[in-house]
Design a protein around this motif. Structure first.
Motif, PDB file in Angstrom:
ATOM      1  N   LEU A  69       0.782  -0.980   0.000  1.00 54.33           N
ATOM      2  CA  LEU A  69       0.611  -0.380   0.215  1.00 54.33           C
ATOM      3  C   LEU A  69       0.965   0.938  -0.379  1.00 54.33           C
ATOM      4  CD1 LEU A  69      -2.638  -0.801   2.424  1.00 54.33           C
ATOM      5  CD2 LEU A  69      -2.915  -1.112  -0.679  1.00 54.33           C
ATOM      6  N   ALA A  70       1.869   1.127   0.809  1.00 59.00           N
ATOM      7  CA  ALA A  70       2.912   2.713   0.763  1.00 59.00           C
ATOM      8  C   ALA A  70       3.526   2.812  -0.936  1.00 59.00           C
ATOM      9  CB  ALA A  70       3.592   2.804   1.650  1.00 59.00           C
ATOM     10  N   GLY A  71       4.272   1.697  -1.014  1.00 58.46           N
ATOM     11  CA  GLY A  71       4.353   1.348  -2.201  1.00 58.46           C
ATOM     12  C   GLY A  71       3.176   2.462  -3.842  1.00 58.46           C
ATOM     13  N   THR A  72       2.487   1.419  -3.395  1.00 54.22           N
ATOM     14  CA  THR A  72       1.167   2.091  -4.791  1.00 54.22           C
ATOM     15  C   THR A  72       1.147   3.412  -4.048  1.00 54.22           C
ATOM     16  OG1 THR A  72       0.153  -0.416  -4.049  1.00 54.22           O
ATOM     17  CG2 THR A  72      -0.697   2.017  -5.189  1.00 54.22           C
ATOM     18  N   TRP A  73       0.976   4.002  -2.909  1.00 57.09           N
ATOM     19  CA  TRP A  73       0.983   4.977  -3.202  1.00 57.09           C
ATOM     20  C   TRP A  73       1.681   6.104  -3.380  1.00 57.09           C
ATOM     21  CZ3 TRP A  73       3.273   9.039  -0.589  1.00 57.09           C
ATOM     22  CH2 TRP A  73       2.381  10.360   0.157  1.00 57.09           C
ATOM     23  N   LEU A  74       3.037   6.130  -3.441  1.00 59.85           N
ATOM     24  CA  LEU A  74       3.595   6.585  -3.809  1.00 59.85           C
ATOM     25  C   LEU A  74       4.044   6.567  -4.881  1.00 59.85           C
ATOM     26  CD1 LEU A  74       7.575   5.173  -1.763  1.00 59.85           C
ATOM     27  CD2 LEU A  74       6.075   7.787  -1.266  1.00 59.85           C
ATOM     28  N   ALA A  75       3.569   5.173  -5.799  1.00 60.21           N
ATOM     29  CA  ALA A  75       3.896   5.515  -7.564  1.00 60.21           C
ATOM     30  C   ALA A  75       3.055   6.390  -8.120  1.00 60.21           C
ATOM     31  CB  ALA A  75       4.576   4.192  -7.777  1.00 60.21           C
ATOM     32  N   GLU A  76       1.909   6.308  -6.904  1.00 59.87           N
ATOM     33  CA  GLU A  76       0.886   6.492  -7.511  1.00 59.87           C
ATOM     34  C   GLU A  76      -0.043   7.351  -7.401  1.00 59.87           C
ATOM     35  OE1 GLU A  76      -0.497   5.508 -10.889  1.00 59.87           O
ATOM     36  OE2 GLU A  76       1.125   3.279 -10.333  1.00 59.87           O
ATOM     37  N   TYR A  77      -0.010   7.781  -6.575  1.00 61.48           N
ATOM     38  CA  TYR A  77      -0.361   9.396  -5.821  1.00 61.48           C
ATOM     39  C   TYR A  77       0.742  10.385  -5.543  1.00 61.48           C
ATOM     40  CZ  TYR A  77      -4.857   6.264  -4.849  1.00 61.48           C
ATOM     41  OH  TYR A  77      -5.881   5.820  -5.508  1.00 61.48           O
ATOM     42  N   ALA A  78       1.160  10.447  -4.694  1.00 61.12           N
ATOM     43  CA  ALA A  78       2.669  10.685  -4.027  1.00 61.12           C
ATOM     44  C   ALA A  78       3.118  11.975  -5.276  1.00 61.12           C
ATOM     45  CB  ALA A  78       3.952  10.694  -3.112  1.00 61.12           C
ATOM     46  N   VAL A  97       8.817  -1.109  -9.198  1.00 57.20           N
ATOM     47  CA  VAL A  97       7.762  -2.232 -10.167  1.00 57.20           C
ATOM     48  C   VAL A  97       6.876  -1.237 -11.075  1.00 57.20           C
ATOM     49  CG1 VAL A  97       6.156  -4.071 -10.431  1.00 57.20           C
ATOM     50  CG2 VAL A  97       8.394  -4.100  -9.293  1.00 57.20           C
ATOM     51  N   LEU A  98       5.761  -0.340  -9.932  1.00 55.62           N
ATOM     52  CA  LEU A  98       4.721   0.310 -11.059  1.00 55.62           C
ATOM     53  C   LEU A  98       5.025   1.391 -11.539  1.00 55.62           C
ATOM     54  CD1 LEU A  98       2.126   0.057  -7.311  1.00 55.62           C
ATOM     55  CD2 LEU A  98       2.305  -0.857  -9.930  1.00 55.62           C
ATOM     56  N   SER A  99       6.495   2.178 -11.546  1.00 53.58           N
ATOM     57  CA  SER A  99       6.880   3.059 -11.729  1.00 53.58           C
ATOM     58  C   SER A  99       6.915   2.520 -13.021  1.00 53.58           C
ATOM     59  CB  SER A  99       7.732   4.187 -10.993  1.00 53.58           C
ATOM     60  OG  SER A  99       7.370   4.705  -9.931  1.00 53.58           O
ATOM     61  N   LEU A 100       7.538   1.477 -13.489  1.00 49.71           N
ATOM     62  CA  LEU A 100       7.897   0.833 -14.746  1.00 49.71           C
ATOM     63  C   LEU A 100       6.611   0.391 -15.526  1.00 49.71           C
ATOM     64  CD1 LEU A 100      10.913  -1.422 -13.672  1.00 49.71           C
ATOM     65  CD2 LEU A 100      10.776   0.810 -14.824  1.00 49.71           C
ATOM     66  N   GLN A 101       5.455   0.217 -14.947  1.00 46.23           N
ATOM     67  CA  GLN A 101       4.476  -0.066 -15.466  1.00 46.23           C
ATOM     68  C   GLN A 101       3.659   1.498 -17.516  1.00 46.23           C
ATOM     69  OE1 GLN A 101       3.439  -2.419 -15.378  1.00 46.23           O
ATOM     70  NE2 GLN A 101       4.737  -3.077 -13.827  1.00 46.23           N
ATOM     71  N   PRO A 102       3.671   1.013 -18.332  1.00 43.61           N
ATOM     72  CA  PRO A 102       3.725   1.917 -19.284  1.00 43.61           C
ATOM     73  C   PRO A 102       2.238   2.946 -18.171  1.00 43.61           C
ATOM     74  CG  PRO A 102       2.922  -0.119 -19.957  1.00 43.61           C
ATOM     75  CD  PRO A 102       3.535  -0.495 -17.840  1.00 43.61           C
ATOM     76  N   ALA A 103       2.440   4.184 -19.151  1.00 35.84           N
ATOM     77  CA  ALA A 103       0.966   4.733 -19.533  1.00 35.84           C
ATOM     78  C   ALA A 103      -0.432   4.865 -19.667  1.00 35.84           C
ATOM     79  CB  ALA A 103       1.961   6.278 -19.548  1.00 35.84           C
ATOM     80  N   PRO A 136     -12.421   4.877 -11.724  1.00 34.63           N
ATOM     81  CA  PRO A 136     -10.942   5.335 -10.786  1.00 34.63           C
ATOM     82  C   PRO A 136      -9.891   4.627 -10.868  1.00 34.63           C
ATOM     83  CG  PRO A 136     -13.210   3.997  -9.474  1.00 34.63           C
ATOM     84  CD  PRO A 136     -13.293   3.718 -11.433  1.00 34.63           C
ATOM     85  N   LEU A 137      -9.168   5.358 -10.636  1.00 31.55           N
ATOM     86  CA  LEU A 137      -7.861   5.116 -10.618  1.00 31.55           C
ATOM     87  C   LEU A 137      -7.378   4.305  -9.512  1.00 31.55           C
ATOM     88  CD1 LEU A 137      -4.581   5.594 -11.018  1.00 31.55           C
ATOM     89  CD2 LEU A 137      -4.119   7.356  -9.562  1.00 31.55           C
ATOM     90  N   SER A 138      -7.691   4.101  -8.337  1.00 28.19           N
ATOM     91  CA  SER A 138      -7.971   2.665  -7.162  1.00 28.19           C
ATOM     92  C   SER A 138      -8.373   1.387  -7.824  1.00 28.19           C
ATOM     93  CB  SER A 138      -9.067   3.182  -6.163  1.00 28.19           C
ATOM     94  OG  SER A 138     -10.314   3.253  -6.244  1.00 28.19           O
ATOM     95  N   PHE A 139      -9.260   2.292  -8.676  1.00 28.15           N
ATOM     96  CA  PHE A 139      -9.760   0.686  -9.844  1.00 28.15           C
ATOM     97  C   PHE A 139      -9.163  -0.313 -10.708  1.00 28.15           C
ATOM     98  CE2 PHE A 139     -12.372  -1.721 -13.118  1.00 28.15           C
ATOM     99  CZ  PHE A 139     -12.693  -3.069 -12.493  1.00 28.15           C
ATOM    100  N   ILE A 140      -8.034   0.664 -11.104  1.00 26.10           N
ATOM    101  CA  ILE A 140      -7.144   0.580 -12.221  1.00 26.10           C
ATOM    102  C   ILE A 140      -6.245   0.049 -11.535  1.00 26.10           C
ATOM    103  CG2 ILE A 140      -5.943   1.863 -13.453  1.00 26.10           C
ATOM    104  CD1 ILE A 140      -7.669   4.029 -14.749  1.00 26.10           C
ATOM    105  N   LEU A 146      -2.526  -2.391 -12.482  1.00 25.39           N
ATOM    106  CA  LEU A 146      -1.861  -2.696 -12.298  1.00 25.39           C
ATOM    107  C   LEU A 146      -1.051  -3.436 -11.334  1.00 25.39           C
ATOM    108  CD1 LEU A 146      -1.638   1.660 -11.680  1.00 25.39           C
ATOM    109  CD2 LEU A 146      -0.784  -0.156 -13.503  1.00 25.39           C
ATOM    110  N   TRP A 147      -1.363  -3.319 -10.533  1.00 25.60           N
ATOM    111  CA  TRP A 147      -1.474  -5.039  -9.404  1.00 25.60           C
ATOM    112  C   TRP A 147      -0.595  -6.182 -10.290  1.00 25.60           C
ATOM    113  CZ3 TRP A 147      -4.223  -4.205  -4.481  1.00 25.60           C
ATOM    114  CH2 TRP A 147      -3.556  -3.098  -3.387  1.00 25.60           C
TER     115      TRP A 147
END
Length: 288
Positions: free
Chosen positions: A95-104, A167-173, A185-189, A194-195
């Motif tokens: 959850l922390a890594g996801t927040w840093l990659a997708e929200y922060a 790993v999440l940062s490497l996923q294509p836009a 919504p982004l949470s569903f995506i 992404l996961w």
């Protein structure tokens, strides 16, 4: 070009070749020394550890000096604490890594969290053990396997957090853009796209975190301590392989020292197996 310039150029070429040869020789010598030290460690581990392995190691609890026994209670205690630690660490770290990659993003708060995660990543394990001792052991006036699991989880969280973010940062836009275009919504995506796309890398990070905590001794000395008897109750002092190895290896009894070598070999084999599994997963071809 004058003769002086030609001589100066030739001299520079010779100096560069000498410097390159010296650097290559230094690299070869240092590599050889490192491999020699590794080979010596493996030889001592195999020569001493294989002699102590038998069926009693897996079926009997740690013995009194001069008695027949094994490491069954320590093996089970280590497995229980590591599994509980990985459950905690995976929930927090993913959850922390996801927040840093997708929200922060590059926000100031995100940068602070990344910095603190890096500090925790390099923090000495004995400090983590002392912190958990003051948090969960001293107030309750007793050691416990739960406190040991929390200490191990704190060591695994930064590894999983960093791996998940990378790993999440490497996923294509386009994966994100396609979901947004459909109105999701982004949470569903994140959960459904992404996961799933990054699960191999996230699993690799979890395995590497497990390999790191499986042999930690210092945090468990402050939290779980040890237990001579077989028990699966983590609310009391819990036997574990690292502390048993530490105590038995320093003893004056040959049978205890043999068990310590056997336990060290088991931990080394477990870490090697998990590391090889993580490398195999990391090399798995990405599906289109």
């Amino acid at each position: 070009m004058s003769a002086t310039a030609v001589n100066a150029s030739a001299s520079r070429v010779i100096r560069r070749k000498i410097a390159d040869a010296a650097f290559q020789t230094f690299c070869v010598v240092v590599t050889f020394v490192a491999l020699l030290a590794l080979a010596a460690i493996l030889w001592s581990l195999l020569s001493q550890g294989l002699g102590g392995l038998n069926l009693d190691v897996f079926t009997k609890s740690t013995p009194a000096p001069g008695s027949v026994g094994g490491l069954a209670n320590a093996i089970v205690g280590s497995i229980l604490m590591c599994l509980l630690a990985m459950v905690i660490a995976n929930v927090v770290g993913v959850l922390a890594g996801t927040w840093l990659a997708e929200y922060a993003g590059k926000s100031r708060y995100g940068s602070v969290v990344r910095f603190l995660n890096d500090v925790l990543l390099s923090a000495p394990s004995i400090l983590i053990g002392l912190f958990v001792y003051e948090l969960l052991v001293a107030p309750f006036k007793g050691f416990s396997g739960f406190a040991g699991a929390v200490a191990l989880a704190l060591l695994a969280v930064p590894v999983i957090t960093r791996t998940t973010e990378d790993v999440l940062s490497l996923q294509p836009a386009p994966l994100r853009e396609a979901g947004v275009a459909l109105g999701a919504p982004l949470s569903f995506i994140i959960q459904t796209v992404l996961w799933r796309s990054a699960r191999s890398g996230m699993l690799t990070g979890a395995l590497l975190a497990f390999a790191r905590i499986s042999g930690e001794t210092a945090p468990l000395l402050f939290t779980a301590l040890n237990n001579q008897f077989f028990s699966v109750d983590l609310s009391h002092p819990t036997a574990n392989l690292p502390v048993v190895i530490f105590q038995f290896a320093l003893s004056a009894y040959d049978d205890w020292r043999r068990l310590a070598w056997a336990g060290a070999l088991l931990i080394a084999a477990a870490v090697l197996g998990v590391t090889l599994l993580a490398r195999a997963i990391a090399k798995e071809p990405r599906r289109s």
